[in-house]
Design a protein around this motif. Structure first.
Motif, short mmCIF file in Angstrom:
data_model
loop_
_atom_site.label_atom_id
_atom_site.label_comp_id
_atom_site.label_asym_id
_atom_site.label_seq_id
_atom_site.Cartn_x
_atom_site.Cartn_y
_atom_site.Cartn_z
N GLY A 111 -76.33 -23.23 44.46
CA GLY A 111 -74.87 -23.38 44.52
C GLY A 111 -74.38 -24.54 43.68
N LEU A 112 -75.05 -25.69 43.79
CA LEU A 112 -74.64 -26.89 43.06
C LEU A 112 -74.82 -26.73 41.55
CD1 LEU A 112 -73.81 -29.96 43.24
CD2 LEU A 112 -76.26 -30.42 43.18
N LEU B 1 -72.78 -25.85 36.27
CA LEU B 1 -73.06 -25.41 34.90
C LEU B 1 -72.21 -24.20 34.52
CD1 LEU B 1 -76.93 -25.87 34.59
CD2 LEU B 1 -75.11 -27.30 33.64
N GLY B 2 -71.99 -23.31 35.48
CA GLY B 2 -71.13 -22.15 35.23
C GLY B 2 -69.72 -22.57 34.86
N ASP B 3 -69.17 -23.52 35.61
CA ASP B 3 -67.84 -24.05 35.29
C ASP B 3 -67.82 -24.67 33.90
OD1 ASP B 3 -66.61 -23.32 37.65
OD2 ASP B 3 -66.24 -25.37 38.34
N LEU C 180 -69.22 -12.26 42.47
CA LEU C 180 -70.44 -11.56 42.86
C LEU C 180 -71.65 -12.50 42.95
CD1 LEU C 180 -70.00 -8.31 40.74
CD2 LEU C 180 -69.26 -8.78 43.08
N SER C 181 -71.51 -13.69 42.40
CA SER C 181 -72.63 -14.63 42.40
C SER C 181 -73.03 -15.05 43.82
CB SER C 181 -72.28 -15.86 41.56
OG SER C 181 -71.04 -16.39 41.94
N TYR C 182 -72.09 -15.02 44.77
CA TYR C 182 -72.42 -15.44 46.14
C TYR C 182 -73.30 -14.42 46.86
CZ TYR C 182 -69.38 -19.28 45.29
OH TYR C 182 -68.84 -20.42 44.74
N ILE C 183 -73.28 -13.19 46.41
CA ILE C 183 -74.18 -12.17 46.97
C ILE C 183 -75.62 -12.58 46.65
CG2 ILE C 183 -74.89 -9.75 46.79
CD1 ILE C 183 -71.93 -9.18 45.91
N PHE C 184 -75.85 -12.96 45.41
CA PHE C 184 -77.18 -13.38 44.99
C PHE C 184 -77.56 -14.71 45.63
CE2 PHE C 184 -80.06 -15.53 42.01
CZ PHE C 184 -81.11 -14.62 42.03
N LEU C 185 -76.60 -15.63 45.76
CA LEU C 185 -76.85 -16.91 46.43
C LEU C 185 -77.35 -16.67 47.85
CD1 LEU C 185 -76.73 -20.00 46.60
CD2 LEU C 185 -74.30 -19.78 47.17
N ALA C 186 -76.76 -15.69 48.53
CA ALA C 186 -77.19 -15.37 49.89
C ALA C 186 -78.66 -14.95 49.91
CB ALA C 186 -76.31 -14.26 50.47
N ALA D 20 -80.29 -20.49 39.88
CA ALA D 20 -79.09 -21.09 39.27
C ALA D 20 -78.74 -20.38 37.97
CB ALA D 20 -79.31 -22.58 39.04
N ALA D 21 -79.76 -20.05 37.17
CA ALA D 21 -79.50 -19.34 35.91
C ALA D 21 -78.87 -17.97 36.17
CB ALA D 21 -80.81 -19.19 35.13
N ILE D 22 -79.39 -17.25 37.15
CA ILE D 22 -78.83 -15.94 37.48
C ILE D 22 -77.44 -16.09 38.08
CG2 ILE D 22 -79.13 -13.87 38.92
CD1 ILE D 22 -82.20 -14.31 38.49
N PHE D 23 -77.22 -17.12 38.91
CA PHE D 23 -75.91 -17.41 39.49
C PHE D 23 -74.88 -17.61 38.37
CE2 PHE D 23 -72.63 -20.14 41.30
CZ PHE D 23 -72.46 -19.66 42.59
N ILE D 24 -75.26 -18.37 37.33
CA ILE D 24 -74.36 -18.61 36.20
C ILE D 24 -74.00 -17.30 35.52
CG2 ILE D 24 -74.21 -19.63 33.88
CD1 ILE D 24 -76.02 -21.92 35.01
N ILE D 25 -74.99 -16.47 35.27
CA ILE D 25 -74.73 -15.18 34.61
C ILE D 25 -73.81 -14.32 35.46
CG2 ILE D 25 -75.82 -13.01 33.89
CD1 ILE D 25 -78.31 -14.80 33.14
N LEU D 26 -74.06 -14.28 36.77
CA LEU D 26 -73.24 -13.45 37.66
C LEU D 26 -71.81 -13.96 37.78
CD1 LEU D 26 -75.80 -12.62 40.49
CD2 LEU D 26 -74.89 -11.07 38.74
N ARG D 27 -71.58 -15.24 37.51
CA ARG D 27 -70.21 -15.78 37.54
C ARG D 27 -69.32 -15.12 36.49
NH1 ARG D 27 -68.26 -20.46 39.59
NH2 ARG D 27 -67.32 -20.88 37.59
#
Length: 185
Positions: A62-63, A68-70, A41-47, A18-25
């Protein structure tokens, strides 16, 4: 290999993911012709996280990552799209049941299975669920949100299909293939 989808390992992976997803957003490319729609690009990492750690980790990344990214990026959370990010993470993770990622296997059959899951999950999420929730929660105009959902869905499907598949393939190359090690006599 049976996966333990609710283990300490899964929860830790979800937190770090989740932390990396936020950064990639923060790395996104505006589409330009559709308002508030970008290549994410965050969905690439989510995959990657979802196929390695399963649907619980994927859904949590994802949640938590999207909400938190938003909140950090925009000051408020757009819950309709957060819900879809969680669903997409779960869908990616469900594909892991049919893949042997931890065994270092990700050939053409696995690539097809993963992409079938990701296309179907993202199409349902972005083409239907996100626009319907936008209309019901926020009272957004239908024509606007269906264009946004369709555009975001196509962009995410293509991005994950190319770069997500490549990232997963690269990851599997770091894994030891089953049966590749032999005991010396």
């Amino acid at each position: 290999m049976k996966k333990d989808w609710l283990s300490i390992r899964t929860i830790v992976a979800a937190g770090i993911g989740a932390a990396i997803f936020i950064i990639l957003r923060y790395i996104s490319i505006p589409v330009g012709f559709v308002p508030n729609t970008t290549v994410q690009l965050s969905y690439i990492f989510l995959a990657l996280i979802a196929v390695v750690y399963g649907p619980v980790a994927g859904g949590l990344v994802g949640l938590i990552g999207h909400s938190l990214g938003d909140a950090l990026q925009y000051g408020s959370v757009w819950w309709s799209w957060v819900v879809v990010s969680a669903i997409v993470g779960i869908g990616f993770g469900l594909a892991s049941h049919f893949l042997k990622i931890s065994d270092g296997e990700f050939g053409w059959k696995s690539i097809a299975v993963f992409n079938l899951f990701q296309v179907v999950t993202q199409a349902i999420g972005w083409f239907l669920i996100a626009p319907i929730l936008d209309i019901s929660i926020y009272g957004e105009p239908a024509n606007k949100v269906f264009v946004q959902g369709f555009t975001a869905g196509i962009l995410d499907i293509v991005t994950v299909g190319i770069f997500g598949t490549l990232l997963i393939w690269i990851y599997t190359q770091t894994r030891t293939k089953v049966g590749s090690l032999k005991k010396e006599a």
